[in-house]
Design a protein around this motif. Sequence first.
Motif, PDB file in Angstrom:
ATOM      1  N   GLY A 167     -20.717 -45.513  10.935  1.00 50.61           N
ATOM      2  CA  GLY A 167     -21.384 -44.250  10.662  1.00 50.61           C
ATOM      3  C   GLY A 167     -20.559 -43.015  10.960  1.00 50.61           C
ATOM      4  N   ALA A 168     -19.222 -43.163  10.962  1.00 51.91           N
ATOM      5  CA  ALA A 168     -18.355 -42.025  11.288  1.00 51.91           C
ATOM      6  C   ALA A 168     -17.024 -42.159  10.554  1.00 51.91           C
ATOM      7  CB  ALA A 168     -18.116 -41.940  12.797  1.00 51.91           C
ATOM      8  N   LEU A 169     -16.239 -41.090  10.598  1.00 46.29           N
ATOM      9  CA  LEU A 169     -14.903 -41.061  10.018  1.00 46.29           C
ATOM     10  C   LEU A 169     -13.882 -41.012  11.144  1.00 46.29           C
ATOM     11  CD1 LEU A 169     -15.611 -38.431   7.233  1.00 46.29           C
ATOM     12  CD2 LEU A 169     -15.143 -40.852   6.847  1.00 46.29           C
ATOM     13  N   TRP A 170     -12.774 -41.746  10.953  1.00 45.21           N
ATOM     14  CA  TRP A 170     -11.757 -41.876  11.999  1.00 45.21           C
ATOM     15  C   TRP A 170     -10.373 -41.598  11.416  1.00 45.21           C
ATOM     16  CZ3 TRP A 170     -13.694 -43.258  16.849  1.00 45.21           C
ATOM     17  CH2 TRP A 170     -15.033 -43.675  16.850  1.00 45.21           C
ATOM     18  N   GLY A 171      -9.617 -40.744  12.086  1.00 44.19           N
ATOM     19  CA  GLY A 171      -8.267 -40.402  11.621  1.00 44.19           C
ATOM     20  C   GLY A 171      -7.263 -41.458  12.037  1.00 44.19           C
ATOM     21  N   ASP A 172      -7.149 -42.503  11.228  1.00 41.54           N
ATOM     22  CA  ASP A 172      -6.412 -43.695  11.646  1.00 41.54           C
ATOM     23  C   ASP A 172      -5.049 -43.878  10.976  1.00 41.54           C
ATOM     24  OD1 ASP A 172      -8.414 -44.363  13.384  1.00 41.54           O
ATOM     25  OD2 ASP A 172      -9.342 -45.876  12.115  1.00 41.54           O
ATOM     26  N   ALA A 173      -4.663 -42.972  10.105  1.00 38.83           N
ATOM     27  CA  ALA A 173      -3.340 -43.078   9.476  1.00 38.83           C
ATOM     28  C   ALA A 173      -2.947 -41.713   8.934  1.00 38.83           C
ATOM     29  CB  ALA A 173      -3.334 -44.121   8.360  1.00 38.83           C
ATOM     30  N   GLY A 174      -1.642 -41.521   8.765  1.00 42.17           N
ATOM     31  CA  GLY A 174      -1.198 -40.272   8.172  1.00 42.17           C
ATOM     32  C   GLY A 174       0.280 -40.020   8.390  1.00 42.17           C
ATOM     33  N   LEU A 175       0.743 -38.972   7.737  1.00 43.35           N
ATOM     34  CA  LEU A 175       2.097 -38.472   7.949  1.00 43.35           C
ATOM     35  C   LEU A 175       1.993 -36.948   7.938  1.00 43.35           C
ATOM     36  CD1 LEU A 175       5.434 -39.796   6.547  1.00 43.35           C
ATOM     37  CD2 LEU A 175       4.992 -37.335   6.694  1.00 43.35           C
ATOM     38  N   VAL A 176       2.233 -36.348   9.106  1.00 43.16           N
ATOM     39  CA  VAL A 176       2.031 -34.911   9.274  1.00 43.16           C
ATOM     40  C   VAL A 176       3.264 -34.325   9.964  1.00 43.16           C
ATOM     41  CG1 VAL A 176       0.589 -33.104  10.279  1.00 43.16           C
ATOM     42  CG2 VAL A 176      -0.468 -35.229   9.467  1.00 43.16           C
ATOM     43  N   THR A 177       4.033 -33.555   9.210  1.00 44.58           N
ATOM     44  CA  THR A 177       5.217 -32.912   9.782  1.00 44.58           C
ATOM     45  C   THR A 177       5.072 -31.401   9.884  1.00 44.58           C
ATOM     46  OG1 THR A 177       6.226 -32.877   7.577  1.00 44.58           O
ATOM     47  CG2 THR A 177       6.827 -34.693   9.034  1.00 44.58           C
ATOM     48  N   PHE A 178       4.037 -30.821   9.261  1.00 40.91           N
ATOM     49  CA  PHE A 178       3.902 -29.368   9.217  1.00 40.91           C
ATOM     50  C   PHE A 178       2.570 -28.914   9.824  1.00 40.91           C
ATOM     51  CE2 PHE A 178       6.441 -30.090   5.103  1.00 40.91           C
ATOM     52  CZ  PHE A 178       7.649 -30.093   5.783  1.00 40.91           C
ATOM     53  N   ALA A 179       2.223 -29.474  10.980  1.00 39.69           N
ATOM     54  CA  ALA A 179       0.955 -29.140  11.628  1.00 39.69           C
ATOM     55  C   ALA A 179       0.986 -27.716  12.177  1.00 39.69           C
ATOM     56  CB  ALA A 179       0.661 -30.125  12.753  1.00 39.69           C
ATOM     57  N   ALA A 180      -0.172 -27.073  12.172  1.00 37.36           N
ATOM     58  CA  ALA A 180      -0.322 -25.717  12.708  1.00 37.36           C
ATOM     59  C   ALA A 180      -1.002 -25.789  14.067  1.00 37.36           C
ATOM     60  CB  ALA A 180      -1.125 -24.840  11.742  1.00 37.36           C
ATOM     61  N   ASP A 181      -0.197 -25.916  15.130  1.00 35.42           N
ATOM     62  CA  ASP A 181      -0.676 -25.910  16.508  1.00 35.42           C
ATOM     63  C   ASP A 181      -1.630 -27.069  16.817  1.00 35.42           C
ATOM     64  OD1 ASP A 181      -0.697 -25.035  19.070  1.00 35.42           O
ATOM     65  OD2 ASP A 181      -1.738 -23.150  18.706  1.00 35.42           O
ATOM     66  N   TRP A 182      -1.330 -28.245  16.291  1.00 30.64           N
ATOM     67  CA  TRP A 182      -2.048 -29.461  16.669  1.00 30.64           C
ATOM     68  C   TRP A 182      -1.088 -30.626  16.550  1.00 30.64           C
ATOM     69  CZ3 TRP A 182      -3.503 -33.397  12.983  1.00 30.64           C
ATOM     70  CH2 TRP A 182      -3.223 -33.084  11.643  1.00 30.64           C
ATOM     71  N   SER A 183      -1.514 -31.788  17.015  1.00 31.65           N
ATOM     72  CA  SER A 183      -0.640 -32.950  17.057  1.00 31.65           C
ATOM     73  C   SER A 183      -1.326 -34.138  16.410  1.00 31.65           C
ATOM     74  CB  SER A 183      -0.275 -33.294  18.507  1.00 31.65           C
ATOM     75  OG  SER A 183       0.325 -34.583  18.586  1.00 31.65           O
ATOM     76  N   PHE A 184      -0.791 -34.609  15.296  1.00 27.92           N
ATOM     77  CA  PHE A 184      -1.355 -35.797  14.672  1.00 27.92           C
ATOM     78  C   PHE A 184      -1.147 -37.019  15.561  1.00 27.92           C
ATOM     79  CE2 PHE A 184      -0.788 -39.573  11.941  1.00 27.92           C
ATOM     80  CZ  PHE A 184      -2.104 -39.691  11.520  1.00 27.92           C
ATOM     81  N   GLY A 185      -0.002 -37.088  16.220  1.00 29.35           N
ATOM     82  CA  GLY A 185       0.262 -38.208  17.111  1.00 29.35           C
ATOM     83  C   GLY A 185      -0.766 -38.318  18.219  1.00 29.35           C
ATOM     84  N   PHE A 186      -1.295 -37.179  18.678  1.00 25.07           N
ATOM     85  CA  PHE A 186      -2.335 -37.178  19.699  1.00 25.07           C
ATOM     86  C   PHE A 186      -3.697 -37.532  19.100  1.00 25.07           C
ATOM     87  CE2 PHE A 186      -5.706 -34.962  22.044  1.00 25.07           C
ATOM     88  CZ  PHE A 186      -5.508 -35.452  23.334  1.00 25.07           C
ATOM     89  N   ASP A 187      -3.961 -37.041  17.870  1.00 22.25           N
ATOM     90  CA  ASP A 187      -5.288 -37.205  17.263  1.00 22.25           C
ATOM     91  C   ASP A 187      -5.506 -38.565  16.622  1.00 22.25           C
ATOM     92  OD1 ASP A 187      -5.906 -34.663  18.026  1.00 22.25           O
ATOM     93  OD2 ASP A 187      -5.685 -33.758  16.039  1.00 22.25           O
ATOM     94  N   VAL A 188      -4.438 -39.301  16.318  1.00 22.27           N
ATOM     95  CA  VAL A 188      -4.609 -40.557  15.582  1.00 22.27           C
ATOM     96  C   VAL A 188      -5.522 -41.500  16.363  1.00 22.27           C
ATOM     97  CG1 VAL A 188      -2.562 -41.703  16.559  1.00 22.27           C
ATOM     98  CG2 VAL A 188      -3.401 -42.359  14.290  1.00 22.27           C
ATOM     99  N   GLY A 189      -6.470 -42.093  15.651  1.00 24.33           N
ATOM    100  CA  GLY A 189      -7.434 -42.994  16.263  1.00 24.33           C
ATOM    101  C   GLY A 189      -8.701 -42.306  16.749  1.00 24.33           C
ATOM    102  N   MET A 190      -8.736 -40.977  16.693  1.00 15.95           N
ATOM    103  CA  MET A 190      -9.921 -40.241  17.111  1.00 15.95           C
ATOM    104  C   MET A 190     -10.884 -40.075  15.939  1.00 15.95           C
ATOM    105  SD  MET A 190      -8.059 -37.297  19.449  1.00 15.95           S
ATOM    106  CE  MET A 190      -9.587 -36.473  19.872  1.00 15.95           C
ATOM    107  N   SER A 191     -12.147 -39.834  16.260  1.00 18.08           N
ATOM    108  CA  SER A 191     -13.127 -39.591  15.204  1.00 18.08           C
ATOM    109  C   SER A 191     -12.966 -38.171  14.668  1.00 18.08           C
ATOM    110  CB  SER A 191     -14.550 -39.787  15.725  1.00 18.08           C
ATOM    111  OG  SER A 191     -14.933 -38.718  16.566  1.00 18.08           O
TER     112      SER A 191
END
Length: 332
Positions: free
Chosen positions: A155-179
């Motif tokens: 019943g939710a969405l989870w950020g479980d994959a990606g390729l992000v090199t141009f983030a604006a003041d956030w970290s995909f490596g930190f967020d991966v696996g979070m809802s």
Amino acid sequence: MTSSDARADHIAHFPFPFPHDQYRYSTNVEPAGNCTETVAGYWGENRIAIDAHYHRELAEREQILAEDPSRHQCLPHMVPAAWDAMLTLMRTLADEYPDTMTLEKRRDEWLWKNDILGIEHSFVFGDLDTLPAPPLAYICSQIQEDVVLLDQREGALWGDAGLVTFAADWSFGFDVGMSFLEIHGPVPRVHSEKIITRAHNFLMRLGPGQSYRRTNWTLNIDGKLDTSTETYPGWGKDRRTLADGPLDDVGDRLFLRTEVQHLIRLAHSGAVMFLIRTYLLSFRDVASVPEWGERLYKVLEDLPVDMAEYKGISRIREPGMRWLLTYGSVET
């Protein structure tokens, strides 16, 4: 194309993000693939945008990944979605740029051609040995967009994959696996006003193949694409140097940063794909369109303190406003 022509073209196709003189958080989604006209030109005719910065931005992405491979993450259960995303992006490129991109099915193999980069490659869908890199890494080496894949389960969405090199003041490596809701936890107002809940429910209802888009924005110094939290020591001090420096430098150092985010339900895996394309326009170029300069000033003047702090622009919006008043022909 001369540098002045390139600059004019960049301004003409810049996705100016403010339809009103006031900005507040909203879901602001609309169907993808339609042109949006502006006072300077238009943007948005393609889901994947290729422009004059193509080679430079791909080279920057390659360098970032070489220095920090954690910008590419794919949890094991998301491998099928990564293949689905790659093929979807190839089909989109071939449809939107038929003169330079082609995708053909030949029995058990696919033939992919990217004439801009001189690529001609055959692969078998799902067989990693037939690609020179994992599917997300392979296709993201050929597009300027960052990509995040959301898995839908429980019943939710989870950020479980990606390729992000141009983030604006956030970290995909930190967020991966979070809802999805956890990722947006720090954003002010969006929970009390139910914006994130509405966005989450909207994404959960997306049908296979459906695609929408929205814009987001912030301010940026010196036109840096990679302002992720991992690289904060390298760019965080820029806010102080701009605020304490000469006012006449602000027009060339301070940029309006717009993200065009496409939201696409992948047909085979069922994952939701976020495409995040970043555009940067200096305050001097913004002010070259008088209506934009006036509106940007009003948006910055009205922006609540908590929103300015979250966007990291508390220290730099005042110099930006002063520059617009002094050099940008803005009237109060």
